[in-house]
Design a protein around this motif. Structure first.
Motif, PDB file in Angstrom:
ATOM      1  N   GLY A  46       0.796  -1.220   0.000  1.00  0.00           N
ATOM      2  CA  GLY A  46       0.000   0.000   0.000  1.00  0.00           C
ATOM      3  C   GLY A  46       0.824   1.264   0.000  1.00  0.00           C
ATOM      4  O   GLY A  46       2.011   1.259  -0.328  1.00  0.00           O
ATOM      5  N   ASN A  47       0.175   2.355   0.387  1.00  0.00           N
ATOM      6  CA  ASN A  47       0.782   3.680   0.364  1.00  0.00           C
ATOM      7  C   ASN A  47       1.149   4.126   1.771  1.00  0.00           C
ATOM      8  O   ASN A  47       0.352   3.982   2.705  1.00  0.00           O
ATOM      9  CB  ASN A  47      -0.194   4.685  -0.260  1.00  0.00           C
ATOM     10  N   TRP A  48       2.343   4.693   1.898  1.00  0.00           N
ATOM     11  CA  TRP A  48       2.884   5.100   3.183  1.00  0.00           C
ATOM     12  C   TRP A  48       3.486   6.494   3.077  1.00  0.00           C
ATOM     13  O   TRP A  48       3.928   6.904   2.006  1.00  0.00           O
ATOM     14  CB  TRP A  48       3.967   4.128   3.636  1.00  0.00           C
ATOM     15  N   ILE A  49       3.515   7.193   4.207  1.00  0.00           N
ATOM     16  CA  ILE A  49       4.159   8.498   4.293  1.00  0.00           C
ATOM     17  C   ILE A  49       5.278   8.390   5.331  1.00  0.00           C
ATOM     18  O   ILE A  49       5.053   7.895   6.443  1.00  0.00           O
ATOM     19  CB  ILE A  49       3.162   9.595   4.707  1.00  0.00           C
ATOM     20  N   LEU A  50       6.456   8.835   4.958  1.00  0.00           N
ATOM     21  CA  LEU A  50       7.574   8.856   5.892  1.00  0.00           C
ATOM     22  C   LEU A  50       7.399  10.113   6.753  1.00  0.00           C
ATOM     23  O   LEU A  50       7.488  11.227   6.244  1.00  0.00           O
ATOM     24  CB  LEU A  50       8.895   8.880   5.133  1.00  0.00           C
ATOM     25  N   THR A 160      16.545   6.074  12.076  1.00  0.00           N
ATOM     26  CA  THR A 160      15.222   5.460  12.055  1.00  0.00           C
ATOM     27  C   THR A 160      14.290   6.281  11.178  1.00  0.00           C
ATOM     28  O   THR A 160      14.109   7.490  11.408  1.00  0.00           O
ATOM     29  CB  THR A 160      14.653   5.352  13.485  1.00  0.00           C
ATOM     30  N   TYR A 161      13.721   5.618  10.185  1.00  0.00           N
ATOM     31  CA  TYR A 161      12.734   6.214   9.290  1.00  0.00           C
ATOM     32  C   TYR A 161      11.364   5.719   9.744  1.00  0.00           C
ATOM     33  O   TYR A 161      11.088   4.524   9.689  1.00  0.00           O
ATOM     34  CB  TYR A 161      12.990   5.791   7.842  1.00  0.00           C
ATOM     35  N   GLN A 162      10.502   6.636  10.190  1.00  0.00           N
ATOM     36  CA  GLN A 162       9.178   6.279  10.706  1.00  0.00           C
ATOM     37  C   GLN A 162       8.139   6.459   9.596  1.00  0.00           C
ATOM     38  O   GLN A 162       8.047   7.536   9.010  1.00  0.00           O
ATOM     39  CB  GLN A 162       8.816   7.192  11.895  1.00  0.00           C
ATOM     40  N   PHE A 163       7.373   5.400   9.337  1.00  0.00           N
ATOM     41  CA  PHE A 163       6.335   5.424   8.300  1.00  0.00           C
ATOM     42  C   PHE A 163       4.947   5.309   8.928  1.00  0.00           C
ATOM     43  O   PHE A 163       4.755   4.582   9.899  1.00  0.00           O
ATOM     44  CB  PHE A 163       6.521   4.253   7.336  1.00  0.00           C
ATOM     45  N   GLN A 164       3.981   6.030   8.344  1.00  0.00           N
ATOM     46  CA  GLN A 164       2.571   5.912   8.711  1.00  0.00           C
ATOM     47  C   GLN A 164       1.796   5.568   7.447  1.00  0.00           C
ATOM     48  O   GLN A 164       2.091   6.113   6.371  1.00  0.00           O
ATOM     49  CB  GLN A 164       2.030   7.235   9.275  1.00  0.00           C
ATOM     50  N   ARG A 165       0.808   4.706   7.588  1.00  0.00           N
ATOM     51  CA  ARG A 165      -0.013   4.348   6.430  1.00  0.00           C
ATOM     52  C   ARG A 165      -0.789   5.570   5.966  1.00  0.00           C
ATOM     53  O   ARG A 165      -1.357   6.302   6.757  1.00  0.00           O
ATOM     54  CB  ARG A 165      -0.974   3.208   6.778  1.00  0.00           C
ATOM     55  N   ALA A 166      -0.803   5.802   4.659  1.00  0.00           N
ATOM     56  CA  ALA A 166      -1.570   6.905   4.077  1.00  0.00           C
ATOM     57  C   ALA A 166      -3.035   6.481   3.971  1.00  0.00           C
ATOM     58  O   ALA A 166      -3.332   5.308   3.776  1.00  0.00           O
ATOM     59  CB  ALA A 166      -1.019   7.252   2.695  1.00  0.00           C
TER      60      ALA A 166
END
Length: 167
Positions: A46-50, A160-166
């Protein structure tokens, strides 16, 4: 004297902080497991935002992430992961940074390592011979982290790269 040594260490850190994972990915590729962690790959589909990049000394040290741009330029970037063919894309769009979009090839092996290859325009993904190895951590339905290693003054530090689901 301590002040001079400290200034030299900070200067070296400012100019020497680059991902250690790129050399790891190209040099150790033949030693990596080729078995994939399909359940984790499907979870990333899916799509994620860093949303954040963090590392010790981030107020003093600049990190050139993935040999592309300052790590701060990755905040707000959008990533798409397609799990059935291990392709996707990334788009950097932070203000005051150069915009960048590229296809990517990715996978997660059974050792929990995220293998990332950035595909240059006009190059077929199968011809990309180098990439990056990162650890996957904290995976939930809506967030996860990728952890890279950098060399700062001869010491390995985590980025650390933190991703949240878009949505």
């Amino acid at each position: 004297m301590k002040k001079i040594v400290f200034i030299c260490m900070i200067s070296a850190a400012l100019f020497a902080c680059k991902s250690a994972s790129s050399t790891t990915a190209s040099n150790e590729a033949t030693q990596l497991s080729t078995k994939l962690d399909r359940p984790t790959q499907v979870a990333l589909k899916g799509n994620w935002i860093l949303t954040n990049v963090s590392y010790p000394g981030s107020d003093y040290i600049k990190v050139n992430s993935f040999d592309l741009a300052d790590s701060k330029c990755f905040i707000g970037s959008t990533w798409n992961f397609i799990s059935n063919n291990n392709k996707g894309s990334m788009t950097l769009n932070a203000p005051n940074c150069t915009a960048f979009t590229s296809p990517i090839v990715w996978s997660i092996n059974d050792q929990g390592l995220f293998v990332l290859k950035i595909v240059d325009p006009g190059v077929k993904s199968k011809n990309v011979k180098s990439g990056y190895l990162l650890k996957v951590a904290g995976l939930t339905d809506n967030s996860f982290q990728l952890i890279d290693n950098i060399n700062v003054g001869g010491q390995t530090k985590d980025v650390t790269y933190q991703f949240q689901r878009a949505n």
